[in-house]
Design an enzyme around this catalytic site. Structure first.
Site, PDB file in Angstrom:
ATOM      1  N   ASP A 110       4.577  17.523   2.853  1.00 32.41           N
ATOM      2  CA  ASP A 110       4.663  16.912   4.143  1.00 32.41           C
ATOM      3  C   ASP A 110       5.773  17.777   5.050  1.00 32.41           C
ATOM      4  O   ASP A 110       6.994  17.690   4.698  1.00 32.41           O
ATOM      5  CB  ASP A 110       4.745  15.606   4.591  1.00 32.41           C
ATOM      6  N   ARG A 151       0.025  19.707   8.681  1.00 31.10           N
ATOM      7  CA  ARG A 151      -0.864  20.284   7.642  1.00 31.10           C
ATOM      8  C   ARG A 151      -2.278  20.563   7.876  1.00 31.10           C
ATOM      9  O   ARG A 151      -2.812  21.460   7.649  1.00 31.10           O
ATOM     10  CB  ARG A 151      -0.666  19.641   6.261  1.00 31.10           C
ATOM     11  N   CYS A 185      -5.044  15.209   6.434  1.00 26.27           N
ATOM     12  CA  CYS A 185      -3.592  14.835   6.109  1.00 26.27           C
ATOM     13  C   CYS A 185      -3.092  13.315   6.895  1.00 26.27           C
ATOM     14  O   CYS A 185      -3.915  12.667   7.043  1.00 26.27           O
ATOM     15  CB  CYS A 185      -2.370  15.971   6.383  1.00 26.27           C
TER      16      CYS A 185
HETATM   17  P1  4NP Z   1       0.884  15.933   8.705  1.00 24.54           P
HETATM   18  O1  4NP Z   1       2.504  15.562   9.014  1.00 24.54           O
HETATM   19  O2  4NP Z   1       0.313  14.868   7.861  1.00 24.54           O
HETATM   20  O3  4NP Z   1       0.946  16.985   8.024  1.00 24.54           O
HETATM   21  O4  4NP Z   1       0.335  15.825  10.216  1.00 24.54           O
HETATM   22  C1  4NP Z   1       3.120  14.406   9.516  1.00 24.54           C
HETATM   23  C2  4NP Z   1       2.925  14.197  11.150  1.00 24.54           C
HETATM   24  C3  4NP Z   1       3.683  13.042  11.584  1.00 24.54           C
HETATM   25  C4  4NP Z   1       3.885  11.925  10.794  1.00 24.54           C
HETATM   26  C5  4NP Z   1       4.036  12.191   9.336  1.00 24.54           C
HETATM   27  C6  4NP Z   1       3.293  13.291   8.770  1.00 24.54           C
HETATM   28  N1  4NP Z   1       4.496  10.918  11.204  1.00 24.54           N
HETATM   29  O5  4NP Z   1       4.990  10.016  10.794  1.00 24.54           O
HETATM   30  O6  4NP Z   1       4.436  10.626  12.440  1.00 24.54           O
END
Ligand code: 4NP
Length: 150
Positions: free
Chosen positions: A123, A13, A7
């Site tokens: 997300d 995720r 991800c």
């Molecule tokens: P992930 O979610 O891609 O599912 O781990 C996110 C976690 C952090 C960020 C974006 C998406 N961020 O911009 O810090």
């Protein structure tokens, strides 16, 4: 079979995808490996998001041994299948692929249960209520992965 879940941050995720699939690998005594990574670098070395830890715990899965890492080109060599959560992850990973063969390893994870729909796992980072839905979607997709490849 070596499977990588990818991800953006590797804290919401893909740690859930890894944890859920690992749980099923253990339950079915499969000789598979699963890992996860993020295309971004912000959270390297961090634990999964507390809300991901909590929803996994609720379903009897411990993801607290995971630490975030960044996706690297070497992962194309090291893994047989690379599952991404959304089209942005897909583009980020595909643009790093060293050749056409490596590109064939990459797929949107929800296409495993809903073929060719290119449905995204949303997300949940900015949405406290999104985590249970993400868990359910990944539970369904990982069931389909097991069915297809075991
Ligand atoms: P992930 O979610 O891609 O599912 O781990 C996110 C976690 C952090 C960020 C974006 C998406 N961020 O911009 O810090």
């Amino acid at each position: 079979m070596k499977i990588l879940m990818v991800c953006l941050g590797n804290i919401c995720r893909s740690p859930l995808a890894e944890g859920i699939l690992q749980h099923k690998i253990d339950k079915n005594n499969l000789d598979w490996e699963v890992d996860s990574a993020g295309t971004g670098s912000w959270h390297i070395g961090k634990l999964p998001d507390a809300r991901s830890i909590e929803v996994a715990q609720k379903h009897g899965i411990d993801i607290t041994k995971q630490r975030a890492r960044q996706f690297s080109v070497k992962d194309f060599e090291d893994f047989d299948l690379i599952f991404v959560m959304d089209s942005s992850n897909y583009q980020n990973v595909m643009r790093l692929a060293p050749n056409e063969r490596m590109k064939t390893k990459v797929a949107m994870i929800m296409n495993m249960s809903n073929p060719r729909m290119n449905e995204a796992v949303p997300d949940p980072y900015w949405d406290d209520d999104g985590f249970e839905r993400v868990f359910q979607m990944l539970d369904e997709a990982t069931d389909s992965i097991l069915k297809k490849y075991r």
